[in-house]
Design a protein around this motif. Structure first.
Motif, PDB file in Angstrom:
ATOM      1  N   ASN A  84      39.171 -59.876  58.009  1.00 37.60           N
ATOM      2  CA  ASN A  84      38.185 -58.810  58.203  1.00 37.60           C
ATOM      3  C   ASN A  84      36.791 -59.298  58.564  1.00 37.60           C
ATOM      4  O   ASN A  84      35.842 -58.521  58.561  1.00 37.60           O
ATOM      5  CB  ASN A  84      38.115 -57.923  56.951  1.00 37.60           C
TER       6      ASN A  84
ATOM      7  N   TYR B  30      37.049 -61.958  67.145  1.00 37.61           N
ATOM      8  CA  TYR B  30      37.590 -60.955  66.234  1.00 37.61           C
ATOM      9  C   TYR B  30      37.395 -59.581  66.868  1.00 37.61           C
ATOM     10  O   TYR B  30      36.280 -59.100  67.016  1.00 37.61           O
ATOM     11  CB  TYR B  30      36.861 -61.067  64.904  1.00 37.61           C
TER      12      TYR B  30
ATOM     13  N   GLU C  54      38.548 -56.344  66.143  1.00 36.46           N
ATOM     14  CA  GLU C  54      38.748 -55.056  65.472  1.00 36.46           C
ATOM     15  C   GLU C  54      37.693 -54.025  65.892  1.00 36.46           C
ATOM     16  O   GLU C  54      38.014 -52.860  66.145  1.00 36.46           O
ATOM     17  CB  GLU C  54      38.730 -55.212  63.958  1.00 36.46           C
TER      18      GLU C  54
ATOM     19  N   GLU D 256      38.579 -50.361  67.556  1.00 32.72           N
ATOM     20  CA  GLU D 256      38.218 -49.094  66.918  1.00 32.72           C
ATOM     21  C   GLU D 256      37.368 -48.226  67.842  1.00 32.72           C
ATOM     22  O   GLU D 256      37.575 -47.012  67.944  1.00 32.72           O
ATOM     23  CB  GLU D 256      37.471 -49.365  65.607  1.00 32.72           C
TER      24      GLU D 256
ATOM     25  N   HIS E 247      43.220 -59.370  66.884  1.00 35.64           N
ATOM     26  CA  HIS E 247      43.081 -58.388  65.812  1.00 35.64           C
ATOM     27  C   HIS E 247      42.966 -56.987  66.400  1.00 35.64           C
ATOM     28  O   HIS E 247      41.964 -56.620  67.000  1.00 35.64           O
ATOM     29  CB  HIS E 247      41.874 -58.660  64.907  1.00 35.64           C
ATOM     30  N   ASP E 248      44.017 -56.228  66.222  1.00 39.87           N
ATOM     31  CA  ASP E 248      44.110 -54.826  66.660  1.00 39.87           C
ATOM     32  C   ASP E 248      44.138 -54.651  68.183  1.00 39.87           C
ATOM     33  O   ASP E 248      43.938 -53.534  68.670  1.00 39.87           O
ATOM     34  CB  ASP E 248      42.995 -53.971  66.057  1.00 39.87           C
TER      35      ASP E 248
END
Length: 237
Positions: free
Chosen positions: A102, A153, A155, A159, A190-191
């Motif tokens: 995260n 990263y 994410e 989103e 990531h995602d």
């Protein structure tokens, strides 16, 4: 073409949920490569709730493409990576109790620690990558550690992309340009998914590799894993 490395953590999670060896992690890794994936990624955690440390050893002769092992460089992890000598080690600062990664490294605050760990891996001819947020200062800090690559990263991008905000890719473009300037390779993960991967690839220059697990496995429930892998490869061309 950007390489696709498939993270098989979710396969291990499914196996562990019932005990035994179904699905067979080694067979899945073999098949994923046969279907066209250019790498296998695993992320063992200290509690071994999905990938077990023994899996990392068992996969070594199975992975004939690129083998990427991710994790927080605690002593047990470092010893394992040095013993296995994968193609790449990706350093991730995840807490012991983290559900998933995260945050990226503060490469300025932890520069001495990262430099020491990276030097040990590089002495053993293991390519190194550092998980970082899309922040130029963190990219510059990664350069100071001696890392070969960064893994952005993604994410935040994923989103915002779902909300229709395509401008969310801009920090990643800027960081990639800085990495290129500094001579650092660029990975991402990531995602990332079938919905956003093509746009991300088109806007992040010289993207060498993406590591995708959760989304790919979820998509495969509907579309089949061989089909999904080829859909990713098509979008990454």
């Amino acid at each position: 073409m950007t390489k696709l490395s498939v993270n098989i953590n979710k396969i291990a999670t499914l196996r562990n949920s019932r005990g035994g060896n179904t699905p067979d992690l080694l067979k899945v890794a073999t098949d994923v490569q046969r279907f066209g994936a250019e790498g296998i990624t695993i992320h063992p955690r200290p509690d071994e709730r999905h990938i077990r440390y023994q899996d990392a050893y068992d996969l070594k002769p199975i992975v004939t493409t690129e083998y990427n092992i991710e994790g927080n460089p605690i002593p047990k992890f470092v010893d394992m990576v040095l013993a296995i000598q994968p193609t790449q080690v990706t350093l991730v600062p995840d807490a012991v109790d983290a559900v998933t990664s995260n945050a990226g490294w503060d490469t300025i605050k932890h520069v001495s620690f990262l430099k020491e760990v990276i030097q040990e891996f590089k002495r053993n001819d293991i390519r190194t990558s550092i998980f970082v947020d899309p922040d130029i200062a963190m990219v510059e800090g990664a350069k100071a550690t001696g890392a070969d690559r960064i893994e952005l990263y993604t994410e935040m991008f994923a989103e915002e992309f779902k909300k229709g905000n395509k401008e969310a890719v801009e920090p990643y473009t800027i960081c990639a340009e800085k990495a290129i300037e500094l001579g650092i390779g660029i990975n991402a993960g990531h995602d990332l998914s079938l919905d956003n991967i093509k746009f991300f690839k088109e806007n992040v220059p010289q993207l060498l590799e993406v590591s995708i697990g959760h989304a790919l496995i979820c998509e495969a429930l509907y579309l089949g894993i061989e089909n999904v892998i080829n859909m990713y490869l098509h979008r990454l061309k």
